[in-house]
Design a protein around this motif. Structure first.
Motif, PDB file in Angstrom:
ATOM      1  N   GLY A  18      30.329  99.871-123.886  1.00 53.78           N
ATOM      2  CA  GLY A  18      29.290  99.243-123.086  1.00 53.78           C
ATOM      3  C   GLY A  18      29.636  97.823-122.714  1.00 53.78           C
ATOM      4  N   PRO A  19      28.740  97.131-122.018  1.00 58.93           N
ATOM      5  CA  PRO A  19      28.973  95.752-121.623  1.00 58.93           C
ATOM      6  C   PRO A  19      29.308  94.857-122.807  1.00 58.93           C
ATOM      7  N   GLY A  20      30.354  94.063-122.658  1.00 60.09           N
ATOM      8  CA  GLY A  20      30.773  93.163-123.725  1.00 60.09           C
ATOM      9  C   GLY A  20      31.718  93.781-124.731  1.00 60.09           C
ATOM     10  N   ILE A  21      31.936  95.097-124.644  1.00 60.20           N
ATOM     11  CA  ILE A  21      32.835  95.802-125.574  1.00 60.20           C
ATOM     12  C   ILE A  21      34.113  96.151-124.830  1.00 60.20           C
ATOM     13  N   SER A  22      35.257  95.937-125.464  1.00 62.34           N
ATOM     14  CA  SER A  22      36.532  96.303-124.848  1.00 62.34           C
ATOM     15  C   SER A  22      37.438  96.915-125.893  1.00 62.34           C
ATOM     16  N   ASN A  23      38.598  97.418-125.435  1.00 55.83           N
ATOM     17  CA  ASN A  23      39.532  98.016-126.399  1.00 55.83           C
ATOM     18  C   ASN A  23      40.235  96.965-127.235  1.00 55.83           C
ATOM     19  N   GLU A  24      39.913  95.698-126.994  1.00 56.61           N
ATOM     20  CA  GLU A  24      40.422  94.622-127.850  1.00 56.61           C
ATOM     21  C   GLU A  24      39.408  94.235-128.923  1.00 56.61           C
ATOM     22  N   THR A  25      38.228  94.831-128.854  1.00 58.74           N
ATOM     23  CA  THR A  25      37.195  94.559-129.852  1.00 58.74           C
ATOM     24  C   THR A  25      37.623  95.109-131.207  1.00 58.74           C
ATOM     25  N   LYS A  26      37.601  94.292-132.213  1.00 61.36           N
ATOM     26  CA  LYS A  26      37.968  94.708-133.557  1.00 61.36           C
ATOM     27  C   LYS A  26      36.718  94.784-134.416  1.00 61.36           C
ATOM     28  N   LEU A  27      36.449  95.960-134.919  1.00 61.33           N
ATOM     29  CA  LEU A  27      35.284  96.148-135.767  1.00 61.33           C
ATOM     30  C   LEU A  27      35.637  95.794-137.208  1.00 61.33           C
ATOM     31  N   GLY A  28      34.866  94.912-137.797  1.00 63.86           N
ATOM     32  CA  GLY A  28      35.094  94.556-139.185  1.00 63.86           C
ATOM     33  C   GLY A  28      34.441  95.562-140.110  1.00 63.86           C
ATOM     34  N   ASP A  29      34.085  95.117-141.306  1.00 61.62           N
ATOM     35  CA  ASP A  29      33.402  95.998-142.248  1.00 61.62           C
ATOM     36  C   ASP A  29      32.111  96.504-141.617  1.00 61.62           C
ATOM     37  N   LEU A  30      31.911  97.797-141.689  1.00 62.79           N
ATOM     38  CA  LEU A  30      30.766  98.381-140.999  1.00 62.79           C
ATOM     39  C   LEU A  30      30.194  99.511-141.832  1.00 62.79           C
ATOM     40  N   CYS A  31      28.883  99.489-141.990  1.00 58.98           N
ATOM     41  CA  CYS A  31      28.148 100.568-142.661  1.00 58.98           C
ATOM     42  C   CYS A  31      27.285 101.253-141.618  1.00 58.98           C
ATOM     43  N   ILE A  32      26.983 102.514-141.829  1.00 59.98           N
ATOM     44  CA  ILE A  32      26.171 103.232-140.845  1.00 59.98           C
ATOM     45  C   ILE A  32      24.797 102.588-140.646  1.00 59.98           C
ATOM     46  N   THR A  33      24.293 101.853-141.639  1.00 64.92           N
ATOM     47  CA  THR A  33      23.023 101.137-141.450  1.00 64.92           C
ATOM     48  C   THR A  33      23.107 100.179-140.277  1.00 64.92           C
ATOM     49  N   ASP A  34      24.297  99.643-140.006  1.00 64.65           N
ATOM     50  CA  ASP A  34      24.468  98.641-138.958  1.00 64.65           C
ATOM     51  C   ASP A  34      24.183  99.203-137.568  1.00 64.65           C
ATOM     52  N   THR A  35      24.166 100.532-137.433  1.00 67.43           N
ATOM     53  CA  THR A  35      23.839 101.152-136.155  1.00 67.43           C
ATOM     54  C   THR A  35      22.498 100.651-135.641  1.00 67.43           C
ATOM     55  N   ALA A  36      21.514 100.571-136.521  1.00 62.78           N
ATOM     56  CA  ALA A  36      20.179 100.124-136.123  1.00 62.78           C
ATOM     57  C   ALA A  36      20.207  98.687-135.625  1.00 62.78           C
ATOM     58  N   ALA A  37      20.976  97.822-136.301  1.00 64.39           N
ATOM     59  CA  ALA A  37      21.044  96.420-135.898  1.00 64.39           C
ATOM     60  C   ALA A  37      21.734  96.265-134.552  1.00 64.39           C
ATOM     61  N   VAL A  38      22.805  97.009-134.334  1.00 67.63           N
ATOM     62  CA  VAL A  38      23.513  96.936-133.059  1.00 67.63           C
ATOM     63  C   VAL A  38      22.597  97.397-131.920  1.00 67.63           C
ATOM     64  N   ALA A  39      21.881  98.510-132.149  1.00 68.31           N
ATOM     65  CA  ALA A  39      20.966  99.020-131.125  1.00 68.31           C
ATOM     66  C   ALA A  39      19.848  98.022-130.856  1.00 68.31           C
ATOM     67  N   ALA A  40      19.266  97.459-131.908  1.00 68.05           N
ATOM     68  CA  ALA A  40      18.184  96.482-131.731  1.00 68.05           C
ATOM     69  C   ALA A  40      18.678  95.267-130.957  1.00 68.05           C
TER      70      ALA A  40
END
Length: 280
Positions: A229-251
């Motif tokens: 989506g907007p602001g995301i590219s193939n250079e984006t590096k995802l750090g430590d991530l838990c499935i709970t974070d899905t809600a925060a990203v969506a919000a």
């Protein structure tokens, strides 16, 4: 270029773990090729469906939301819970918005998502579900939040064993259903201003046994998580991530304040495009 995000799609593959890296998923791949992905995101413990989908949608760990498979099959999510789902937050911020949840496992719709979210809900086997969901997108291009849970990988893991050839084939088949959704999103001209999140709730085949899940073994706990989506590219590096974070990203993508009592956070490295701000 306008980077405003107008809507969020969350596409979940039940029980897929991080096994998409071991089989063909061309439809998911073509989006995350221009987005971001990690194959090392973590589920919550115990790595069981209600606990995990509850954490994905409510942004908190299981000991807070209190959901189990047994509970969600017989009880609606309590409206007085201090841990609202992303659907409830969206409804409060956007009273007239179109919200939708499609689930291969029906208890998500009535046991995890609050009735007060007043979202459109449908539950049926995956193939029919994906076409029902595609029709909804086509008829409601002004939707704000969309969630779909596709159940086939988990069912195949329980039947054939996680990581087996039939199981991997089921993930590839579900990717075809995902392709139907992506094609519909593109045809409706919604791709450029939408955030699309892909994830699994848990994996399987670890300490709990080859045909099940629920343990703390990496096969059960490690999942894929990707977004486009907007602001995301193939250079984006995802750090430590838990499935709970899905809600925060969506919000965050919808311009909603992240509740202070959520465990969810926007992962380091995820810089989402300018958000559509609701009238709060």
């Amino acid at each position: 270029m306008d980077n405003t995000i107008q809507r969020v799609f969350i596409i979940g593959l039940d029980g897929a773990g991080n096994f998409i890296k071991d089989t063909e998923t061309p439809n998911i791949d073509r989006l995350i090729a221009n987005g971001a992905v990690t194959y090392n995101a973590q589920a919550v413990f115990p790595s069981i469906s209600a606990e995990c989908w509850g954490s994905i949608l409510h942004g908190v760990l299981p000991e807070k939301h209190g959901l189990t498979n047994e509970i969600v099959e017989v009880k609606p999510y309590p409206e007085d819970s201090p841990f609202p789902s992303i659907f409830k937050l969206a409804r409060q911020a956007f009273p007239n918005a179109k919200l939708a949840s499609f689930s291969g496992w029906a208890p998500i719709n009535y046991g995890i998502i609050e009735d007060s979210s007043e979202c459109f809900k449908a539950a049926m086997p995956d193939e029919g579900l994906c076409y029902e969901a595609a029709d909804y997108i086509r008829q409601n291009p002004d939707l704000k939040l969309f969630f779909i849970q596709l159940d086939s990988p988990d069912a195949s893991g329980h039947r054939h064993g996680y990581g087996t050839k039939p199981y991997l084939e089921s993930i590839t088949k579900v990717d075809e259903y995902v392709g139907v959704l992506i094609d519909t999103i593109e045809e409706a001209n919604l791709l450029d201003d939408s955030l699309i999140i892909f994830t699994a709730d848990h994996g399987g085949g670890g300490d709990a046994g080859a045909y099940t899940h629920g343990s703390s073994h990496p096969m059960d706990m490690t999942v894929f998580w990707g977004c486009h989506g907007p602001g995301i590219s193939n250079e984006t590096k995802l750090g430590d991530l838990c499935i709970t974070d899905t809600a925060a990203v969506a919000a965050h993508a919808l311009g909603l304040p992240i509740p202070k009592n959520w465990d969810a956070k926007v992962p380091a490295g995820v810089v989402i495009g300018a958000c559509h701000q609701p009238n709060l």
